[in-house]
Design a protein around this motif. Structure first.
Motif, PDB file in Angstrom:
ATOM      1  N   MET A 120       0.823  -1.209   0.000  1.00  0.00           N
ATOM      2  CA  MET A 120       0.000   0.000   0.000  1.00  0.00           C
ATOM      3  C   MET A 120       0.855   1.256   0.000  1.00  0.00           C
ATOM      4  N   TYR A 121       1.980   1.241   0.718  1.00  0.00           N
ATOM      5  CA  TYR A 121       2.842   2.424   0.769  1.00  0.00           C
ATOM      6  C   TYR A 121       3.490   2.701  -0.589  1.00  0.00           C
ATOM      7  N   PHE A 122       3.717   1.661  -1.357  1.00  0.00           N
ATOM      8  CA  PHE A 122       4.248   1.842  -2.711  1.00  0.00           C
ATOM      9  C   PHE A 122       3.241   2.615  -3.565  1.00  0.00           C
ATOM     10  N   PHE A 123       1.973   2.237  -3.463  1.00  0.00           N
ATOM     11  CA  PHE A 123       0.933   2.937  -4.208  1.00  0.00           C
ATOM     12  C   PHE A 123       0.725   4.354  -3.673  1.00  0.00           C
ATOM     13  N   LEU A 124       0.817   4.514  -2.362  1.00  0.00           N
ATOM     14  CA  LEU A 124       0.663   5.843  -1.767  1.00  0.00           C
ATOM     15  C   LEU A 124       1.770   6.789  -2.219  1.00  0.00           C
ATOM     16  N   GLY A 125       2.976   6.247  -2.405  1.00  0.00           N
ATOM     17  CA  GLY A 125       4.077   7.065  -2.893  1.00  0.00           C
ATOM     18  C   GLY A 125       3.786   7.611  -4.282  1.00  0.00           C
ATOM     19  N   ASN A 126       3.262   6.747  -5.146  1.00  0.00           N
ATOM     20  CA  ASN A 126       2.883   7.191  -6.492  1.00  0.00           C
ATOM     21  C   ASN A 126       1.734   8.190  -6.454  1.00  0.00           C
ATOM     22  N   LEU A 127       0.759   7.948  -5.564  1.00  0.00           N
ATOM     23  CA  LEU A 127      -0.370   8.870  -5.435  1.00  0.00           C
ATOM     24  C   LEU A 127       0.089  10.239  -4.947  1.00  0.00           C
ATOM     25  N   SER A 128       1.064  10.262  -4.061  1.00  0.00           N
ATOM     26  CA  SER A 128       1.596  11.535  -3.566  1.00  0.00           C
ATOM     27  C   SER A 128       2.271  12.324  -4.680  1.00  0.00           C
ATOM     28  N   VAL A 129       3.040  11.632  -5.516  1.00  0.00           N
ATOM     29  CA  VAL A 129       3.700  12.288  -6.650  1.00  0.00           C
ATOM     30  C   VAL A 129       2.663  12.886  -7.598  1.00  0.00           C
ATOM     31  N   VAL A 130       1.602  12.125  -7.852  1.00  0.00           N
ATOM     32  CA  VAL A 130       0.537  12.602  -8.747  1.00  0.00           C
ATOM     33  C   VAL A 130      -0.156  13.827  -8.160  1.00  0.00           C
ATOM     34  N   ASP A 131      -0.472  13.787  -6.861  1.00  0.00           N
ATOM     35  CA  ASP A 131      -1.171  14.908  -6.225  1.00  0.00           C
ATOM     36  C   ASP A 131      -0.335  16.182  -6.239  1.00  0.00           C
ATOM     37  N   ILE A 132       0.943  16.048  -5.918  1.00  0.00           N
ATOM     38  CA  ILE A 132       1.836  17.217  -5.915  1.00  0.00           C
ATOM     39  C   ILE A 132       1.947  17.798  -7.328  1.00  0.00           C
ATOM     40  N   SER A 133       2.144  16.923  -8.303  1.00  0.00           N
ATOM     41  CA  SER A 133       2.292  17.373  -9.688  1.00  0.00           C
ATOM     42  C   SER A 133       0.987  17.951 -10.227  1.00  0.00           C
ATOM     43  N   PHE A 134      -0.141  17.354  -9.838  1.00  0.00           N
ATOM     44  CA  PHE A 134      -1.460  17.787 -10.292  1.00  0.00           C
ATOM     45  C   PHE A 134      -1.717  19.246  -9.910  1.00  0.00           C
ATOM     46  N   SER A 135      -1.394  19.582  -8.657  1.00  0.00           N
ATOM     47  CA  SER A 135      -1.570  20.968  -8.209  1.00  0.00           C
ATOM     48  C   SER A 135      -0.549  21.894  -8.842  1.00  0.00           C
ATOM     49  N   THR A 136       0.658  21.389  -9.058  1.00  0.00           N
ATOM     50  CA  THR A 136       1.726  22.216  -9.629  1.00  0.00           C
ATOM     51  C   THR A 136       1.412  22.646 -11.063  1.00  0.00           C
ATOM     52  N   VAL A 137       0.647  21.838 -11.769  1.00  0.00           N
ATOM     53  CA  VAL A 137       0.309  22.156 -13.161  1.00  0.00           C
ATOM     54  C   VAL A 137      -0.573  23.392 -13.261  1.00  0.00           C
ATOM     55  N   THR A 138      -1.478  23.578 -12.288  1.00  0.00           N
ATOM     56  CA  THR A 138      -2.481  24.639 -12.405  1.00  0.00           C
ATOM     57  C   THR A 138      -2.329  25.783 -11.410  1.00  0.00           C
ATOM     58  N   VAL A 139      -1.936  25.478 -10.165  1.00  0.00           N
ATOM     59  CA  VAL A 139      -1.955  26.495  -9.103  1.00  0.00           C
ATOM     60  C   VAL A 139      -1.002  27.664  -9.355  1.00  0.00           C
ATOM     61  N   PRO A 140       0.263  27.453  -9.774  1.00  0.00           N
ATOM     62  CA  PRO A 140       1.148  28.606 -10.013  1.00  0.00           C
ATOM     63  C   PRO A 140       0.582  29.602 -11.027  1.00  0.00           C
ATOM     64  N   LYS A 141      -0.008  29.097 -12.106  1.00  0.00           N
ATOM     65  CA  LYS A 141      -0.595  29.992 -13.109  1.00  0.00           C
ATOM     66  C   LYS A 141      -1.816  30.706 -12.560  1.00  0.00           C
ATOM     67  N   LEU A 142      -2.567  30.014 -11.703  1.00  0.00           N
ATOM     68  CA  LEU A 142      -3.725  30.633 -11.062  1.00  0.00           C
ATOM     69  C   LEU A 142      -3.289  31.780 -10.161  1.00  0.00           C
ATOM     70  N   LEU A 143      -2.262  31.562  -9.364  1.00  0.00           N
ATOM     71  CA  LEU A 143      -1.756  32.615  -8.479  1.00  0.00           C
ATOM     72  C   LEU A 143      -1.217  33.789  -9.283  1.00  0.00           C
TER      73      LEU A 143
END
Length: 264
Positions: free
Chosen positions: A1-24
């Motif tokens: 489960m921690y292996f999958f959580l590691g991948n999910l964390s990378v996706v979540d961080i990257s997901f916000s990084t794609v849109t939030v900086p331009k929004l700000l």
């Protein structure tokens, strides 16, 4: 489960990084511009990461199914090789899915007015800006796009039906509680993701498009959901709970000690 959580964390961080900086940047400068290439690069990574999260949630549901329904064979079935294959397949499939949508939309002819009524380059706002025929792009969303989203959703649903049936057949209350606790965090994340994403807005006709509604919904699943996911999983972890309690007790002790020293 921690292996999958590691991948999910990378996706979540990257997901916000794609849109939030331009929004700000748009908020601070009261509107901002983006190049044609930059817009489609942003859309590619947005669709890519969003689809990857859907695949990861599906794989994690399968992992919970094996752990609860076939516990004696879990280690044999879900080894590191299988985990790597499942996760890498999800990343590659999501990349190809996003590349297809990006390519189709990049071939459309866009009008002179290229003002996007959104805080990032999304699929539907770009279709609305096109002056050429968008039937192929709309057909792609309704067919291939719906398969990529709806099939994993029903796979997750079917997995949890089997998990629920297995839990109900357990003899002791403690066994049922332990089994349900092991998948409760994942269930919360799934409900949060599918509930806030409102993914079915992508499968409606462009004539029903509402920029104000889409901005609100997009704000939820690009900012709120990735922010809450770490808290949901962390607060279910006993080690994190103990560390948090220890931190609170230390802060309370230092505050009491400081107040006593001030009084004396």
């Amino acid at each position: 489960m921690y292996f999958f959580l590691g991948n999910l964390s990378v996706v979540d961080i990257s997901f916000s990084t794609v849109t939030v900086p331009k929004l700000l940047s748009s908020i601070l400068h009261e509107g901002t511009s983006m190049s044609f290439l930059g817009c489609f690069v942003q859309m590619y990574f947005f669709v890519f990461l969003g689809t990857t999260e859907i695949f990861l949630l599906s794989v994690m549901a399968f992992d919970r199914y094996l752990a609860i329904c076939i516990p004696l064979r879990y280690i044999l079935l879900m080894n590191y090789k299988v985990m790597a294959i499942l996760v890498s397949t999800g990343w590659v499939a999501a990349s190809l899915h996003s590349l297809l949508h990006t390519y189709i939309l990049s071939k459309l002819i866009y009008c002179e007015d290229r003002l996007i009524h959104h805080f990032f380059c999304d699929v539907t706002p770009l279709i609305k800006l096109s002056c050429s025929s968008t039937k192929l792009a709309e057909l792609l969303i309704f067919t291939e796009g719906s398969m990529v989203v709806i099939i994993p959703f029903f796979f997750i649903l079917f997995s949890y039906v089997l998990i629920g049936w297995t839990i109900l057949k357990m003899e002791t209350r403690s066994s049922r509680s332990k089994a349900f606790s092991s998948c409760s965090s994942h269930l919360m994340v799934i409900c949060l993701f599918y509930g806030t994403a409102d993914i079915f807005i992508y499968f409606r006709p462009p004539s029903d498009y509402s920029s104000q509604y889409d901005r609100i919904v997009s704000m939820a699943y690009t900012i709120i959901t990735p922010m809450l996911n770490p808290f949901i999983y962390s607060l279910r972890n006993q080690d994190v709970k103990q560390a948090l309690k220890k931190l609170i007790m230390q802060c309370s002790f230092h505050r009491i000690h400081s107040n006593l020293a001030h009084v004396l």
